[in-house]
Motif scaffolding. Structure first.
Motif, PDB file in Angstrom:
ATOM      1  N   THR A 212       0.842  -1.188   0.000  1.00  0.00           N
ATOM      2  CA  THR A 212       0.000   0.000   0.000  1.00  0.00           C
ATOM      3  C   THR A 212       0.882   1.245   0.000  1.00  0.00           C
ATOM      4  O   THR A 212       2.078   1.194   0.323  1.00  0.00           O
ATOM      5  CB  THR A 212      -0.880   0.039   1.264  1.00  0.00           C
ATOM      6  N   GLU A 235       6.645   4.635  -8.282  1.00  0.00           N
ATOM      7  CA  GLU A 235       5.542   3.688  -8.569  1.00  0.00           C
ATOM      8  C   GLU A 235       5.905   2.964  -9.851  1.00  0.00           C
ATOM      9  O   GLU A 235       6.230   3.604 -10.861  1.00  0.00           O
ATOM     10  CB  GLU A 235       4.240   4.480  -8.736  1.00  0.00           C
ATOM     11  N   THR A 240      -2.251  -7.169  -9.739  1.00  0.00           N
ATOM     12  CA  THR A 240      -3.699  -7.315  -9.660  1.00  0.00           C
ATOM     13  C   THR A 240      -4.088  -8.589 -10.395  1.00  0.00           C
ATOM     14  O   THR A 240      -3.228  -9.350 -10.834  1.00  0.00           O
ATOM     15  CB  THR A 240      -4.410  -6.119 -10.326  1.00  0.00           C
ATOM     16  N   ASP A 250      -0.422   2.069 -11.079  1.00  0.00           N
ATOM     17  CA  ASP A 250      -1.378   2.753 -10.194  1.00  0.00           C
ATOM     18  C   ASP A 250      -1.161   4.258 -10.347  1.00  0.00           C
ATOM     19  O   ASP A 250      -0.448   4.881  -9.557  1.00  0.00           O
ATOM     20  CB  ASP A 250      -1.153   2.301  -8.752  1.00  0.00           C
ATOM     21  N   SER A 252      -3.146   6.682  -9.845  1.00  0.00           N
ATOM     22  CA  SER A 252      -3.699   7.457  -8.727  1.00  0.00           C
ATOM     23  C   SER A 252      -2.670   7.641  -7.616  1.00  0.00           C
ATOM     24  O   SER A 252      -2.822   8.532  -6.771  1.00  0.00           O
ATOM     25  CB  SER A 252      -4.903   6.751  -8.102  1.00  0.00           C
TER      26      SER A 252
ATOM     27  N   GLY C 237     -11.944   2.155 -12.719  1.00  0.00           N
ATOM     28  CA  GLY C 237     -11.220   1.742 -11.523  1.00  0.00           C
ATOM     29  C   GLY C 237     -11.503   0.286 -11.199  1.00  0.00           C
ATOM     30  O   GLY C 237     -12.648  -0.165 -11.333  1.00  0.00           O
ATOM     31  N   THR C 240      -8.348  -3.451  -5.883  1.00  0.00           N
ATOM     32  CA  THR C 240      -7.048  -4.011  -5.526  1.00  0.00           C
ATOM     33  C   THR C 240      -6.920  -3.971  -4.001  1.00  0.00           C
ATOM     34  O   THR C 240      -7.874  -3.645  -3.303  1.00  0.00           O
ATOM     35  CB  THR C 240      -5.901  -3.182  -6.138  1.00  0.00           C
ATOM     36  N   GLU C 242      -5.104  -1.869  -2.411  1.00  0.00           N
ATOM     37  CA  GLU C 242      -4.843  -0.501  -1.942  1.00  0.00           C
ATOM     38  C   GLU C 242      -6.108   0.074  -1.304  1.00  0.00           C
ATOM     39  O   GLU C 242      -7.193  -0.041  -1.857  1.00  0.00           O
ATOM     40  CB  GLU C 242      -4.406   0.379  -3.121  1.00  0.00           C
ATOM     41  N   THR C 245      -7.267   4.846  -1.946  1.00  0.00           N
ATOM     42  CA  THR C 245      -8.217   5.298  -2.960  1.00  0.00           C
ATOM     43  C   THR C 245      -9.349   4.290  -3.019  1.00  0.00           C
ATOM     44  O   THR C 245      -9.159   3.115  -2.714  1.00  0.00           O
ATOM     45  CB  THR C 245      -7.532   5.396  -4.337  1.00  0.00           C
ATOM     46  N   ASN C 247     -10.961   3.000  -5.559  1.00  0.00           N
ATOM     47  CA  ASN C 247     -10.611   1.983  -6.538  1.00  0.00           C
ATOM     48  C   ASN C 247      -9.242   2.355  -7.099  1.00  0.00           C
ATOM     49  O   ASN C 247      -8.724   3.430  -6.811  1.00  0.00           O
ATOM     50  CB  ASN C 247     -11.630   1.960  -7.674  1.00  0.00           C
ATOM     51  N   THR C 248      -8.687   1.482  -7.926  1.00  0.00           N
ATOM     52  CA  THR C 248      -7.412   1.778  -8.589  1.00  0.00           C
ATOM     53  C   THR C 248      -7.703   1.979 -10.074  1.00  0.00           C
ATOM     54  O   THR C 248      -8.135   1.049 -10.744  1.00  0.00           O
ATOM     55  CB  THR C 248      -6.431   0.598  -8.390  1.00  0.00           C
ATOM     56  N   ASP C 250      -7.119   1.833 -13.687  1.00  0.00           N
ATOM     57  CA  ASP C 250      -6.192   1.059 -14.519  1.00  0.00           C
ATOM     58  C   ASP C 250      -5.938   1.839 -15.804  1.00  0.00           C
ATOM     59  O   ASP C 250      -6.572   1.602 -16.831  1.00  0.00           O
ATOM     60  CB  ASP C 250      -6.792  -0.322 -14.814  1.00  0.00           C
TER      61      ASP C 250
END
Lengths: 337, 337, 337, 337
Positions: A212, A235, A240, A250, A252, C237, C240, C242, C245, C247-248, C250
Motif C-alpha cells: 500500500t 511507482e 492485480t 497505479d 492514482s 477503476g 485491488t 490498496e 483510494t 478503486n485503482t 487502470d
C-alpha cells in the motif's frame, strides 16, 4: 486513535486499561454510545501499536486517525522536498528523466546507451549490475564489474548514475553511485533500509508489488528515521488480477502520494506495462498526473538484451519519446501555472 | 515452449530466429495455422527466457508448456521429500507443529512458553529475534541476545528451534539454529536465498504476500540450486481486497503445491488471519487439506506481547488446540489410508 | 489453440480425441517434445471451449493462441469505430465529455447542472435514475420520475443523455434515452447484455471491479453478437489491495484496449478515485493515455448530494476543469499528429 | 460513527454540521485532540451514509464503528438461523450436500445424475438451466426446458432442487424450484435481490468474485429487508493474482462470516478450484473450518459435459467423496461437542 470496547467488556478490566493508557502519557476521551463505548487517545500515537490493543480482552477494534509516519508526512513538512543529484533537481516542480538499460552487459553497450540517452536529453543514467531475477538460472548481472562499467559510462558522459542494491554486504561497492535504488522486492527489506538511512545519498525507493501507499511511506520513514531524508518514491506497477499487462500502473498513486507526503514521486512506465508500445502512453499519463520524473529502459539492441528486452526502447524510440516528454512537461507547467 | 509469430512477420527475420534457436540446441516444430504461425521448441527450456523472445520484432507472444523450476518439481522427483530436524520428520506423512511466541522478549518468557508448548506436544519451538516490522518505531526484536535466549530455551526443553533471518550479514549468528526461516517479505531477497543454498540446514520459506505458487517454487529453486535441498514451504496468507481478515489464507495452495512439488508444505494460521479466534478453524482446515504441519503463535501473556498479541494463543488455548490437532491428524491419516 | 497431453496419456484415448477434433472440422498439428506432446488446432476456435478439453483424461492443459472475441477484435476491424450520439462523435480521434450528477434528485437540480455543464462545454449529460447501492437502506434513485426529469433537462439544454439501466424490465422506460449505461456491477449480467444487443442505440459498458480486459470485451461481444455494434467501453477503476483510494484506476487499460479492439474507450475519473481532488489529475492522465472521452460527476451542491458527493465537482470546479480538458486534448492532438 | 474534522475546518461550518446532525436525531460526542478533532455520533447510523459526510468541506474522513447491516447481523440475532428445505435443515449444526451437474443437458443426464447422487447420500440436487457464460458463443443452458427436466428429476428422486436465476423476468418459471440460487456475477444485481426479498423461498446467495464479506452481507440484507430471511451464503472462491487455480477459496470466510452473521454458510469447492483433483481436499477443509454444507458438481460423463467438465466429479468419485464427507462431518461434530 479510537479504541472500540466490546459490548460485554468487564468494567474492572476497562478501568485497568484506562490507567495503563494514562500512565503512557495519553489523555483519554470517553464516549458511551448506543452502538459502542469508545476511548479516544489524545497524544502522539505513532509509537502506539494497534496490535497490542487488539490483543486485549476488552477491545473489539482500533481505528487510527492519523498515519503512523512522521518524517515523510506532508502535514509535518508542507513544502515539497527537492532532491539534488549532482545538480539535477527532482521534486518541487523539477522534472527528471532517468534512462538506460535494464542490465549492464558490456562497456560498449552501457557507454553507447549512455551517450545516446544523453544526446536525447536524459538527465540521469540507469543500469543494473545486481539483478533480482525470479529464476536462479537467469542472468544475475555483472555485479562489481557491472558497477565499474557504469562508472566508466558516467565518466564518459557526465551523467549521474542510478543503480540497484540487493544486499547490505554490497554497500561498499556503491560509494561512487549517485542514487541507490531499492527494488520493489526489497521495499520491506528493513535491514537494508536501515543501512541506507545512515548514508548521505539519494535513495530511489520502489513500491513493492503488493504494498500500500502507507507501507511505501513507512519504508521511506525507515530511511528517514536513520537521518537520510533524500528519498525519491517510485511507482512501477502493482499486482492485480489483470493478466494482459505485466503489472497494473497505479496512476492514482501520484496525486495521492503528493497529498500524503512532501517527497518526490516518479513513475517507471517500462516495468509497469512490460511491453514496449505502452511506454509512451504511460509516460504521458505520468506527466499529466503530476509525477516528478520518469525512469525508462533503453537498450541499443533490445532483441539481444539479457533481460527485459520486451519493454526496452531503442535509442531512436527514446529520442522521439524525449521530444514528446519535453513538450508535455512544458505544456503542463504552463497549464498549471 | 511455444512461440507465436506475428501475422505480418518478415520471413527473413523468422528464418534468422529459427537458425538462432537451432544453434541454441533446440529442435523446432513448426505449425502454420489460420489463427497464427507457431514455433514449438523441443529441448530443455528452463534457462530460456520468454522475455528475450518477447523482445523480438517477429514474436507476438510466448507460451510456456513446462514450469521453469527443476529441482523443486515433482515430475523430477515423484516421492515426497521428508526433512529431518533433529529427529523430527516433516513431510511424506509426517506432521509437525511448530509453536512459540512471535518475538523473544525475556528468558522467562521464552523458556516458559517453550516448556508449555512442549508439555502440550509441540515438536519445534519458534521465536523471533529479528522482527520485520512495517514501522521503524516498532519493537525490532532482541537480535543476538534474542538468539541466545532461544538457544537457552532449546537447551532447557530439548526442542529444536526455528527463527527468522533478515540479512546475510547475520548468518554467523544462526549456526546453532535448527531451522532458518525466510519471512514473507524476504521471499524474493535473492541474495539471501543464495547464501542459504550453501548451508546444510533446513530452510522454512514463507510465501510472499503477493507471490504466486510458481514464484514460491522458483525461490525454493534458488536455495536448492545452491545444493541445499531441505526446503519447507509455508503458506501464511496472501493479500487480497478483503479487509475483514488481515490476510486471505490460500488453502488451495496445499493440494496445488503437493501436485507441483515434492517439498513439505506447512500452514501458518496465526498470521493468515491475524485474529485469535480463527486460529483453530484454520488449523483444522489446513490438516484437512493435507498440510504437513502448522506454525502457531503462543504467548504466555498475549495482552503484554510486544508484537502480534492479537493473534497469539495462551498456553491453555494451545493445549486445547493441540489435543484437537492430534485427533484430527489421526482421523485424516486413517481416512486417507 | 494448443492442447498439452499428459505424459502418460493412453494412446488409444489420444487417437479418439484426434478423431473427435477432426470431426469438428479442425486440422491438427502434432508435436512430440521432450517436455510434452502437443496437438495444435488449426481452424476457428472461438466456439471451442478450453473447459471441455480440460475435462478429458488425456489432457494436461490448454493454451489459447487467439482471443475468443471476434466482433470486438481489432484484428477483424482495423479502423477505429466512431459512435455518433445525436451528432456528437466518440472515437477515432473524437473526444467527448459526459458530465452531470450521480443521481437525479429534483427538476431544479438536474436542469441547473445540465445548463451549467453545457455552458462549460460538456457534450452529453449524465444522471442516474436507477442507482445500484450497496445498502438497501440507501437512496435508490427516483426511477421513472427521474428519467422524466432527465428528459426534461435534455429538452431544456439540447444535451443528449446517458443513464444507467439495472434490469431488462425497465427497458421500455429507456426509449428516449440517447446512451444506455451498463454499470460495473452488471457487466456480466448477460441477460441484460443480450437485450441491449437487440437495440439500435449506443451502450456505455463499464468494466466490472474485478473483470479482466478480455472479459470486458467478451461482454461487449454479447451486445455486438446481438446486432448492436455501438458499444463504448468505460474504465472506472478496479479493485485491488490498496485502501487509500476507493478503486485503482487502470490507466494501462486505455492503450491495451486500443490495441485489442476498435471500440471507443472512455474513463470515469470520479468513480475511479472517489475523492474530488483526484478528478483533475486522473482526467489529465486519461487524455494523455489516449482515452476517447471522460465521464465526470458534477453536482450543484455536492454537500447535499444524495450519493457520491465526496467525488462530485461543483459547476465552478467543472468549468475550470473543462478549460484544462480542452487545452489538453488540443495539445495531445497536435503532439500525436 | 466517528467524523474526523479537517485541521483547518471553519468553526462556523462545523457548527452548521453539528446542528444538522442533531436535527437528524443524533447525540454528539465531541473530542478535541492534538491529532484531530472528532465528532462521535450516538444513535442508529445504519441509514447514515459516510459518503454524504465525506463530501463536506470540513470533514477529513469518517470511520464506521458498527457494520451497516442489521437483519443479517449476529449481534441482533445471536442464535444460528436454520433453514428448512422440504425437511432438509441447513445451519445450526445441520450439514447438507447439494450435488448435480453444472448444466442440465438431457432428461437422461439429469435423472441419472440425480439418482446417483441420491444413492450416494446427497440431500439436494443442483443443475443449471440458465447459465452465465463469459462468451456469447458458449452453451447458455436449456432455459425453460431445463427447468422442466430438473423438476422431472425432482419428482423421480424426491430430492429438492437448487437452480440459478439470472433475471427477474424469469421468476414465474421458478415457482416449483425449492432453492433459488443467485450466482456470483449477480451478487450485486440489486433489482433481482429486491424481487427475491418478496418471496417465501430459500435463496442461495453466492459471493461475487471481488466482493468483501461485508458486501455479501449487505446483499443478503437486500433480500432480508424485503421480508425473506431465508438466505444461505455461499463462498465459491475469489479473484486474486494467483493463476494456478481458477479462483482462490477464501476459507477464512467461514469462521469470519459465522462471527458476523447468523445465516448458514456453505462452500462450493468445484468452482473455487476449477480442477477435479482439488474438490476433495477443499471439501474436507470446508467441513473442518465449520461450513454448513457443500455444493459439488457431479456429471455422469464429465468428458462430454457442456460446461465446467474439468471440475465435475463422476458419480463414482462423488460416491467415494460422500463417504469421506459423512465420516468427516461426524468426526468434527464429536470433536467440537
Amino acid at each position: 486513535m479510537i479504541i472500540i470496547l466490546k459490548r460485554n467488556a468487564s468494567p474492572s478490566k476497562v478501568e485497568e486499561l484506562k490507567k495503563n493508557l494514562v500512565n503512557r502519557g495519553f489523555k483519554l476521551h470517553l464516549s458511551e454510545g448506543t452502538e459502542a463505548s469508545l476511548i479516544g487517545l489524545i497524544g502522539d500515537t505513532s509509537s502506539m501499536h494497534e496490535d497490542w490493543l487488539r490483543a486485549l480482552d476488552v477491545v473489539e477494534d482500533v481505528r487510527r486517525i492519523r498515519e503512523p509516519y512522521k518524517k515523510a508526512n506532508r502535514s509535518m513538512h508542507p513544502e515539497d522536498t527537492v532532491i539534488d543529484v549532482c545538480g539535477r533537481k527532482i521534486g518541487g516542480g523539477n522534472f527528471q528523466v532517468i534512462a538506460g538499460p535494464c542490465s549492464i552487459e558490456t562497456e560498449e553497450q552501457i557507454t553507447e546507451v549512455a551517450e545516446d540517452v544523453k544526446a536525447s536529453g536524459a538527465h540521469l543514467l540507469r543500469g543494473g549490475a545486481f539483478k533480482p531475477r525470479t529464476s536462479p538460472y537467469a542472468f544475475q548481472g555483472l555485479h562489481e564489474q557491472g558497477l565499474d562499467l557504469l562508472l566508466k559510462a558516467k565518466k564518459a558522459t557526465g551523467l549521474p548514475v542510478v543503480t540497484e542494491i540487493m544486499s547490505t554486504e554490497h554497500l561498499p561497492l556503491f560509494e561512487d553511485v549517485d542514487v541507490i535504488q531499492v527494488g520493489a522486492r526489497n521495499m520491506q527489506n528493513f535491514e537494508l533500509l536501515k543501512e541506507l538511512g545512515r548514508l548521505d545519498k539519494p535513495i530511489l525507493l520502489k513500491r513493492g508489488l503488493a504494498n500500500t501507499l502507507d507501507e511505501l511511506l513507512m519504508s521511506a520513514e525507515y530511511i528517514m528515521a536513520g537521518g537520510n531524508e533524500k528519498v525519491i518514491l517510485c511507482e512501477r506497477g502493482i499486482r492485480t488480477f489483470e493478466t494482459s499487462t505485466r503489472n497494473t500502473l497505479d496512476i492514482s498513486a501520484v496525486p495521492m502520494l503528493k497529498q500524503k507526503t512532501h517527497l518526490p514521486v516518479i513513475i517507471d512506465p517500462s516495468h509497469a506495462a512490460g511491453i514496449r508500445f505502452m511506454v509512451e502512453p504511460l509516460s504521458m499519463a505520468a506527466i499529466a498526473a503530476g509525477a516528478d520524473g520518469l525512469m525508462i529502459e533503453v537498450h541499443n539492441n533490445p532483441e539481444k538484451a539479457l533481460c527485459d528486452g520486451a519493454q526496452s526502447l531503442t535509442p531512436q524510440m527514446f529520442d522521439t519519446l524525449m521530444k514528446k516528454i519535453n513538450k508535455t512537461t512544458e505544456f503542463f507547467r504552463e497549464l498549471n501555472a
